[in-house]
Design a protein around this motif. Structure first.
Motif, PDB file in Angstrom:
ATOM      1  N   GLU A   1      16.688 120.539 -61.074  1.00  0.00           N
ATOM      2  CA  GLU A   1      15.352 119.734 -60.695  1.00  0.00           C
ATOM      3  C   GLU A   1      14.528 120.610 -61.046  1.00  0.00           C
ATOM      4  OE1 GLU A   1      15.177 116.852 -57.161  1.00  0.00           O
ATOM      5  OE2 GLU A   1      13.196 118.377 -56.770  1.00  0.00           O
ATOM      6  N   THR A   2      14.604 122.075 -60.102  1.00  0.00           N
ATOM      7  CA  THR A   2      13.650 123.646 -60.253  1.00  0.00           C
ATOM      8  C   THR A   2      14.170 124.014 -61.319  1.00  0.00           C
ATOM      9  OG1 THR A   2      14.084 123.820 -57.985  1.00  0.00           O
ATOM     10  CG2 THR A   2      12.845 125.519 -58.994  1.00  0.00           C
ATOM     11  N   PHE A   3      14.128 123.889 -62.457  1.00  0.00           N
ATOM     12  CA  PHE A   3      14.878 124.575 -63.415  1.00  0.00           C
ATOM     13  C   PHE A   3      15.415 123.459 -64.755  1.00  0.00           C
ATOM     14  CE2 PHE A   3      15.033 127.509 -60.250  1.00  0.00           C
ATOM     15  CZ  PHE A   3      13.942 128.825 -60.624  1.00  0.00           C
ATOM     16  N   PRO A   4      14.999 122.476 -65.079  1.00  0.00           N
ATOM     17  CA  PRO A   4      15.493 121.540 -66.107  1.00  0.00           C
ATOM     18  C   PRO A   4      15.501 121.662 -67.344  1.00  0.00           C
ATOM     19  CG  PRO A   4      12.859 121.223 -65.386  1.00  0.00           C
ATOM     20  CD  PRO A   4      13.281 122.647 -64.406  1.00  0.00           C
ATOM     21  N   ASP A   5      14.854 123.480 -67.897  1.00  0.00           N
ATOM     22  CA  ASP A   5      15.482 123.553 -69.435  1.00  0.00           C
ATOM     23  C   ASP A   5      16.127 124.838 -68.752  1.00  0.00           C
ATOM     24  OD1 ASP A   5      13.146 121.899 -70.856  1.00  0.00           O
ATOM     25  OD2 ASP A   5      11.706 123.359 -69.708  1.00  0.00           O
ATOM     26  N   ARG A   6      16.647 125.142 -67.885  1.00  0.00           N
ATOM     27  CA  ARG A   6      17.645 126.241 -67.896  1.00  0.00           C
ATOM     28  C   ARG A   6      19.541 125.874 -67.696  1.00  0.00           C
ATOM     29  NH1 ARG A   6      15.071 131.257 -67.310  1.00  0.00           N
ATOM     30  NH2 ARG A   6      12.682 131.374 -66.678  1.00  0.00           N
ATOM     31  N   GLU A   7      19.851 126.626 -68.392  1.00  0.00           N
ATOM     32  CA  GLU A   7      21.750 126.729 -68.556  1.00  0.00           C
ATOM     33  C   GLU A   7      21.541 126.923 -66.758  1.00  0.00           C
ATOM     34  OE1 GLU A   7      23.242 125.842 -70.126  1.00  0.00           O
ATOM     35  OE2 GLU A   7      21.803 125.390 -72.408  1.00  0.00           O
ATOM     36  N   ILE A   8      22.851 126.297 -66.009  1.00  0.00           N
ATOM     37  CA  ILE A   8      22.932 126.383 -64.713  1.00  0.00           C
ATOM     38  C   ILE A   8      25.058 126.613 -64.461  1.00  0.00           C
ATOM     39  CG2 ILE A   8      22.994 126.184 -62.051  1.00  0.00           C
ATOM     40  CD1 ILE A   8      20.865 124.660 -62.867  1.00  0.00           C
ATOM     41  N   TYR A   9      25.040 127.861 -64.638  1.00  0.00           N
ATOM     42  CA  TYR A   9      26.772 128.039 -64.225  1.00  0.00           C
ATOM     43  C   TYR A   9      27.231 128.056 -63.002  1.00  0.00           C
ATOM     44  CZ  TYR A   9      25.922 128.164 -68.962  1.00  0.00           C
ATOM     45  OH  TYR A   9      25.935 128.902 -70.549  1.00  0.00           O
ATOM     46  N   VAL A  10      28.022 127.026 -62.309  1.00  0.00           N
ATOM     47  CA  VAL A  10      28.685 126.821 -61.150  1.00  0.00           C
ATOM     48  C   VAL A  10      30.253 127.613 -60.891  1.00  0.00           C
ATOM     49  CG1 VAL A  10      28.569 125.261 -59.662  1.00  0.00           C
ATOM     50  CG2 VAL A  10      27.023 124.565 -61.200  1.00  0.00           C
ATOM     51  N   PHE A  11      30.595 128.195 -59.761  1.00  0.00           N
ATOM     52  CA  PHE A  11      30.894 128.741 -59.047  1.00  0.00           C
ATOM     53  C   PHE A  11      32.031 128.345 -57.852  1.00  0.00           C
ATOM     54  CE2 PHE A  11      31.111 132.598 -62.420  1.00  0.00           C
ATOM     55  CZ  PHE A  11      29.798 131.993 -62.606  1.00  0.00           C
ATOM     56  N   ASP A  12      33.315 127.554 -58.141  1.00  0.00           N
ATOM     57  CA  ASP A  12      33.387 126.908 -56.999  1.00  0.00           C
ATOM     58  C   ASP A  12      35.346 126.744 -57.109  1.00  0.00           C
ATOM     59  OD1 ASP A  12      34.101 125.841 -53.532  1.00  0.00           O
ATOM     60  OD2 ASP A  12      32.283 125.661 -53.965  1.00  0.00           O
ATOM     61  N   ARG A  13      36.084 127.145 -55.929  1.00  0.00           N
ATOM     62  CA  ARG A  13      37.735 126.959 -56.112  1.00  0.00           C
ATOM     63  C   ARG A  13      37.214 125.707 -56.277  1.00  0.00           C
ATOM     64  NH1 ARG A  13      38.032 129.256 -50.469  1.00  0.00           N
ATOM     65  NH2 ARG A  13      38.803 130.936 -51.837  1.00  0.00           N
ATOM     66  N   GLN A  14      36.798 124.269 -56.156  1.00  0.00           N
ATOM     67  CA  GLN A  14      37.164 122.824 -55.849  1.00  0.00           C
ATOM     68  C   GLN A  14      35.907 122.563 -56.545  1.00  0.00           C
ATOM     69  OE1 GLN A  14      38.211 123.076 -52.779  1.00  0.00           O
ATOM     70  NE2 GLN A  14      36.668 122.993 -51.526  1.00  0.00           N
ATOM     71  N   VAL A  15      36.270 120.880 -56.725  1.00  0.00           N
ATOM     72  CA  VAL A  15      34.472 120.293 -56.855  1.00  0.00           C
ATOM     73  C   VAL A  15      35.033 119.449 -55.379  1.00  0.00           C
ATOM     74  CG1 VAL A  15      33.938 118.633 -58.878  1.00  0.00           C
ATOM     75  CG2 VAL A  15      34.579 120.748 -59.083  1.00  0.00           C
ATOM     76  N   ALA A  16      33.943 118.863 -54.784  1.00  0.00           N
ATOM     77  CA  ALA A  16      34.140 118.367 -53.845  1.00  0.00           C
ATOM     78  C   ALA A  16      32.451 117.588 -53.403  1.00  0.00           C
ATOM     79  CB  ALA A  16      34.857 118.833 -52.535  1.00  0.00           C
ATOM     80  N   ALA A  17      32.073 118.305 -54.849  1.00  0.00           N
ATOM     81  CA  ALA A  17      31.316 117.383 -54.806  1.00  0.00           C
ATOM     82  C   ALA A  17      30.375 116.478 -54.353  1.00  0.00           C
ATOM     83  CB  ALA A  17      29.923 118.008 -55.740  1.00  0.00           C
ATOM     84  N   HIS A  18      29.379 115.555 -54.757  1.00  0.00           N
ATOM     85  CA  HIS A  18      28.413 114.082 -53.721  1.00  0.00           C
ATOM     86  C   HIS A  18      28.846 114.020 -55.743  1.00  0.00           C
ATOM     87  CE1 HIS A  18      26.324 110.948 -54.708  1.00  0.00           C
ATOM     88  NE2 HIS A  18      25.475 110.834 -53.409  1.00  0.00           N
ATOM     89  N   PRO A  19      29.426 112.553 -55.761  1.00  0.00           N
ATOM     90  CA  PRO A  19      29.433 111.998 -56.857  1.00  0.00           C
ATOM     91  C   PRO A  19      28.185 112.417 -58.222  1.00  0.00           C
ATOM     92  CG  PRO A  19      30.653 110.868 -55.969  1.00  0.00           C
ATOM     93  CD  PRO A  19      30.017 111.638 -55.341  1.00  0.00           C
ATOM     94  N   ASP A  20      27.509 112.286 -57.265  1.00  0.00           N
ATOM     95  CA  ASP A  20      26.045 112.573 -58.295  1.00  0.00           C
ATOM     96  C   ASP A  20      25.800 113.974 -58.936  1.00  0.00           C
ATOM     97  OD1 ASP A  20      25.638 109.629 -58.532  1.00  0.00           O
ATOM     98  OD2 ASP A  20      24.087 109.898 -57.194  1.00  0.00           O
ATOM     99  N   CYS A  21      26.624 115.003 -57.827  1.00  0.00           N
ATOM    100  CA  CYS A  21      26.092 116.208 -58.663  1.00  0.00           C
ATOM    101  C   CYS A  21      27.198 116.864 -58.951  1.00  0.00           C
ATOM    102  CB  CYS A  21      25.840 117.014 -57.329  1.00  0.00           C
ATOM    103  SG  CYS A  21      23.828 116.073 -56.114  1.00  0.00           S
ATOM    104  N   VAL A  22      28.316 116.649 -59.981  1.00  0.00           N
ATOM    105  CA  VAL A  22      29.485 117.578 -60.307  1.00  0.00           C
ATOM    106  C   VAL A  22      28.850 118.205 -61.516  1.00  0.00           C
ATOM    107  CG1 VAL A  22      31.732 117.347 -61.191  1.00  0.00           C
ATOM    108  CG2 VAL A  22      30.765 115.489 -58.954  1.00  0.00           C
TER     109      VAL A  22
END
Ligand SMILES: C[S@@+](CC[C@H](N)C(=O)[O-])C[C@H]1O[C@@H](n2cnc3c(N)ncnc32)[C@H](O)[C@@H]1O
Length: 161
Positions: A48-69
């Motif tokens: 939301e804060t950086f709508p124009d930037r690429e954001i790369y995410v690191f985690d060993r699993q995906v267990a986020a809210h379905p809207d936040c994957v």
């Protein structure tokens, strides 16, 4: 301080540090690294804060809210000590902001992981880039900055790469 109060202050510190970093990196090119997707709360605030930037995410699993994957192209899945070197090979030194939130209640484990990831994160960061972290990430080449008020020193850690 109650655990509820501590959790509230932690979340407020994350939000305030991200908002503060937005001013610090404004006008500079570079993408964003999110270490620890978790629920996806801070990732959601970053996008939301950086709508124009690429954001790369690191985690060993995906267990986020379905809207936040994040999409597959922006997700490095696996142990972070293995995925950070992979990210360096793919992305190079191009990150202007990193947010690390990979701590647990086990402080010995947190310290060990922080010591492992700091030298792996450093080559991804552009000079003058900002690193926000729930854990201390001491590195001789980085300068620790004071968190913006009203965040108490030690609650969150900010470095200039
Ligand atoms: C506190 S949660 C992140 C919360 C998230 N920032 C949010 O706002 O919802 C920490 C995350 O770090 C991840 N994590 C911890 N150690 C890791 C490691 N060695 N490799 C990859 N991911 C790790 C966990 O799987 C967990 O999802």
């Amino acid at each position: 301080m109650s655990r509820l109060e501590s959790a509230i202050r932690r979340l407020e510190a994350q939000r305030d540090c991200i908002n503060w970093a937005a001013g610090r990196v404004a006008g500079k090119t570079g993408h964003i690294l999110e270490l620890g997707l978790g629920n996806g709360r801070t990732w959601d605030h970053l996008r939301e804060t950086f709508p124009d930037r690429e954001i790369y995410v690191f985690d060993r699993q995906v267990a986020a809210h379905p809207d936040c994957v994040p999409d597959d192209n922006h997700m490095f899945l696996g142990d972070i000590t293995e995925t950070l070197p992979r990210a360096l090979a793919r992305l190079g030194r191009n990150a202007i902001l990193a947010h690390s939130d990979i701590g647990t209640g086990d402080s010995a484990r947190n310290q060990k992981l922080a010591a492992m990831i700091t030298p792996l994160l450093a080559p991804l960061m552009l000079p003058g880039g900002v690193v926000l972290s729930d854990q201390p990430l001491p590195l001789a080449e980085w300068t620790e900055l004071s968190p913006p008020p009203p965040i108490q020193p030690g609650r969150y850690h900010i470095y200039s790469a």
